[in-house]
Enzyme design. Structure first.
Site, PDB file in Angstrom:
ATOM      1  N   CYS A 119      -1.053  -2.003   4.150  1.00 37.57           N
ATOM      2  CA  CYS A 119      -0.328  -3.257   3.907  1.00 37.57           C
ATOM      3  C   CYS A 119      -0.310  -3.643   2.427  1.00 37.57           C
ATOM      4  O   CYS A 119       0.458  -4.511   2.026  1.00 37.57           O
ATOM      5  CB  CYS A 119      -0.931  -4.388   4.720  1.00 37.57           C
ATOM      6  N   HIS A 259       1.100 -11.034   1.854  1.00 37.97           N
ATOM      7  CA  HIS A 259       1.241 -10.160   3.027  1.00 37.97           C
ATOM      8  C   HIS A 259       1.166 -11.047   4.270  1.00 37.97           C
ATOM      9  O   HIS A 259       0.325 -11.937   4.361  1.00 37.97           O
ATOM     10  CB  HIS A 259       0.119  -9.128   3.025  1.00 37.97           C
ATOM     11  N   ASN A 289       3.445  -8.759  11.656  1.00 42.51           N
ATOM     12  CA  ASN A 289       2.875  -7.997  10.547  1.00 42.51           C
ATOM     13  C   ASN A 289       3.640  -6.678  10.414  1.00 42.51           C
ATOM     14  O   ASN A 289       3.525  -5.809  11.280  1.00 42.51           O
ATOM     15  CB  ASN A 289       1.390  -7.743  10.834  1.00 42.51           C
TER      16      ASN A 289
END
Ligand code: UT7
Length: 332
Positions: A119, A259, A289
């Site tokens: 990520c 993020h 996500n």
């Protein structure tokens, strides 16, 4: 920062993003695993996520995102001399997805490589590429964050499957006038936490076999609680470090693009940093996500909503598997 003035300024001159058409709602997931819309919303802030169709792959999302970024930068694919794709879900283990994108875009003059930092991948790629441009190795680069996590999601594991989605975001990097563009970047890693977020099989440690497939070891496994604690801590640290390296403070920040892993992580970081919530980009409700794609997806949305203005200080911050983390401060 002292050495930076010896190099030309490098900035992000356009952004584009794309998410697959197919949408998976919390109510869809209620029919797949033992969960509820209420649990998912309150624990994560997610309502829907976009997911690839069976026949689609990561590069299918990158193409439209890249074309949009190129169009907004008024650049043809042939003018690119570098393509970097941050992903942990490549089309194939070999070759790099960036090479597939290079071919499909017709970017025949571009070198291409992939970055694997989960990520945090988009921030890692930005940091590497801005330095490669600043030192004169490349002029016009396409940097992509893209992941098709649904392809490595275990839809029998309620603790992960409700969180993950698919998407792609792309930016064009090139030289910009002095004082604009990247002011600082900061990257970190802690490999002792490698097992907290991983795909156990399919690599050289445990090559694919009938046994690994039966054990569902090609799917993402995550220790959510541990990653949560790590995330809140490093988000604050990464933003503060990037700002300190740029000689700025939290008061100077116009927009933070974090993020998108959990709304409670973003809330926690906003409180710790004392940066008002209306200065945070947040679209986790719609996308979940999306790993390396989440920051450019959120940046693109902020751009399209007119939330980024010339001269604004924008801070992007990510964290994820590895463990890895990073932040970048830039003058829009
Ligand atoms: O991209 C970077 C990587 N990922 C992250 O940043 C994720 C970080 N972690 C998180 O976002 C959170 O830890 C989660 C959303 C994964 C979990 O939230 P939590 O508040 O930490 O819940 P928990 O893991 O402590 O679980 C609480 C309860 C458990 O039940 P018991 O043991 O209390 O009876 C779980 O079994 O919630 C249960 N649970 C669920 N219940 C309904 C876990 N997943 C679900 C679910 N639906 N989907």
């Amino acid at each position: 920062m002292a050495s930076r003035s010896a190099f030309p300024s490098v900035g992000l001159v356009s952004v584009g993003a794309y998410a697959p058409q197919k949408v998976l709602t919390n109510f869809d997931l209620e029919r797949i695993v033992d969960t509820s819309d209420e649990w998912i919303r309150t624990r994560s802030g997610i309502a829907t996520r976009h997911v690839l169709e069976e026949h689609e792959a990561t590069s299918d999302m990158i193409l439209p995102a890249a074309r949009l970024a190129l169009e907004r930068a008024e650049l043809s694919p042939q003018e690119l001399d570098l393509i970097v794709v941050a992903t942990v879900t490549p089309d194939f283990p070999l070759p790099a997805t960036s090479c597939i994108v290079q071919d499909r875009l017709g970017a025949t003059n571009a070198a291409a490589y992939d970055v694997n930092a989960a990520c945090s991948g988009f921030i890692y790629a930005l940091s590497a590429v801005q330095a490669q441009i600043a030192t004169g190795q490349f002029r016009n680069a396409l940097v992509v964050g893209a992941d098709g996590l649904s392809k490595v999601t275990d839809y029998t594991d309620r603790s992960t499957c409700v969180l993950l989605g698919d998407g792609a975001g792309a930016v064009v990097l090139r030289e910009v006038p002095e004082g604009r563009g990247f002011l600082s970047t900061y990257l970190g890693a802690d490999g002792s936490g490698a097992d907290l977020l991983c795909v156990p099989a399919g690599g050289t440690r445990k090559p694919a076999s009938h046994e690994t497939v039966d054990a569902r070891e090609h799917y993402i496994r995550m220790n959510g609680n541990e990653v949560f604690k790590f995330a809140v801590r490093v988000m604050e640290d990464a933003v503060r470090t990037a700002l300190r390296r740029a000689g700025l403070t939290t008061d100077d920040v116009a927009l933070v693009v974090p993020h998108q892993a959990n709304i409670r992580i973003i809330d926690g970081a906003a409180k710790r940093l004392g940066i008002p919530y209306d200065r945070w980009a947040n679209n986790i409700e719609d996308y979940g996500n999306t790993s390396a794609a989440s920051i450019p997806l959120a940046l693109n949305e902020a751009y399209e909503k007119g939330r980024v203005h010339e001269g604004d200080l924008v801070v992007m911050v990510g964290f994820g598997g590895g463990l890895t983390w990073g932040a970048a401060a830039l003058r829009w």
